[in-house]
Scaffold this active site. Structure first.
Site, mmCIF file in Angstrom:
data_model
loop_
_atom_site.group_PDB
_atom_site.id
_atom_site.type_symbol
_atom_site.label_atom_id
_atom_site.label_comp_id
_atom_site.label_asym_id
_atom_site.label_seq_id
_atom_site.Cartn_x
_atom_site.Cartn_y
_atom_site.Cartn_z
ATOM 1 N N LYS A 123 0.744 -1.276 0.122
ATOM 2 C CA LYS A 123 -0.120 0.165 0.064
ATOM 3 C C LYS A 123 0.887 1.338 0.073
ATOM 4 C CE LYS A 123 -3.822 2.030 2.633
ATOM 5 N NZ LYS A 123 -4.676 1.573 3.633
ATOM 6 N N ASP A 227 -12.909 4.542 10.403
ATOM 7 C CA ASP A 227 -13.486 4.649 9.186
ATOM 8 C C ASP A 227 -13.977 3.454 8.738
ATOM 9 O OD1 ASP A 227 -13.690 5.959 6.794
ATOM 10 O OD2 ASP A 227 -11.749 5.340 5.891
#
Ligand SMILES: Nc1ncnc2c1ncn2[C@@H]1O[C@H](COP(=O)(O)OP(=O)(O)O)[C@@H](O)[C@H]1O
Ligand SMILES: [Mg+2]
Length: 299
Positions: A123, A227
């Site tokens: 990532k 989130d």
């Protein structure tokens, strides 16, 4: 993909190029542009030689001179990628990088392979990407870009620390492998995002129950996702839910901890209600929250 170009640059450029790139990285993270004279002084290289190295780095789009060469160079995300990728390839963390797994708001995720042949996820954070067009127009490019690069490094560091804690506590999150700069290497989850799965192979109430258990276990380990939604849950091939994307987590002692926890729980529960028409008692969210808050209360 653009990353292929950066990978080629990592292979082709020399140690000297990378010394210059690191010098530019240091200035950029401090929020300023690196002047060619300063680079040549710091590295003890002639001005002509530095100019040539800069030209190559610029040609590979790793650096940018927003106000002209004489005003100095800043690092692009491709430059930060190159530094992190070179480090991970040299340290034997990665053997190769493949195609894209997902492009999110603030990160790009690629598939990669370790020297042992394990497939992993890579990532690369891109904080501020969505504001690029705005900052391109301002005169404050070096300081704004610098703060975005620094934010990306911070996100990666936050994410790997959550993954370490949660993975050690046995939660279904990608097992962390390594972090360098804004890059996080972790276990590759073979599966699909929950939000993209229309029909699940297992009873949805079971999946919801497992997710709620993970939220509770994470809270007991001191971590609130902050989130959480069907966009940050992946279902593996057996239909088991994994929670991904942890850069914005907060600890249980955060002043708004309860607010964030409630929001995470609501997002997940109401997604299941809408998508799979689950019937849940009206007090379900509050009852669950009470049980979590109690379980995490200091003794
Ligand atoms: N460990 C992983 N294994 C497989 N795919 C992943 C993994 N982590 C992320 N992805 C894919 O990349 C996408 C973006 O990743 P995510 O961590 O949610 O970052 P963001 O939403 O901030 O861009 C995900 O939606 C998913 O498709
Ligand atoms: Mg996400």
């Amino acid at each position: 993909m653009e990353l292929a170009r950066t990978l080629r640059a990592v292979e082709e450029l020399s140690d000297r190029h990378f010394n210059v790139l690191r010098a530019i990285e240091r200035s950029s993270l401090r929020g300023s542009a690196a002047l060619p004279e300063a680079i040549s002084r710091d590295l003890g290289l002639s001005g002509d030689y530095v100019a040539k190295l800069l030209k190559d780095l610029h040609g590979a789009s790793l650096v940018w001179a927003p106000h002209g060469r004489a005003q100095g160079y800043v690092l692009n995300y491709a430059g930060l990628d190159a530094l992190a990728l070179r480090t991970m390839l040299r340290r034997g963390i990665l053997a190769s990088v493949g195609g894209a797994l997902g492009v999110g708001k603030e990160a790009d995720v690629y598939e990669a392979v370790t020297p042992e042949g394990e497939r992993v996820s890579l990532k690369l954070y891109r904080a501020g990407r969505t504001s690029m067009t705005r900052y391109r127009r301002t005169r404050e490019i070096p300081s704004e870009l610098g703060s975005y690069l620094a934010a990306s490094v911070r996100f990666a560091s936050n994410e790997i620390s959550a993954l370490r804690t949660l993975s050690a506590a046995g939660l279904p999150v990608p097992r962390p492998v390594y972090r360098n700069r804004h890059a996080v290497v972790a276990q590759l989850i073979e599966g699909r995002l929950l939000v993209r799965v229309r029909s699940v192979q297992r009873p949805p109430e079971l999946i919801l129950e497992e997710l709620l258990k993970s939220i509770k276990d994470a809270y007991e380990a001191g971590v609130i996702h902050r989130d959480l939604s069907a966009y940050n849950v992946m279902l593996d091939q057996e239909g088991r839910p994994w929670i991904i994307d942890w850069p914005q987590w907060v600890g249980r002692d955060h002043p708004n901890a309860e607010f964030y926890l409630r929001r995470d729980v609501q997002n997940v529960v109401y997604f299941f209600v809408r998508r799979y028409h689950l019937e849940v008692p009206p007090t379900m969210v509050e009852d669950f929250l009470s049980s979590v808050l109690q379980s995490g209360a200091p003794q």
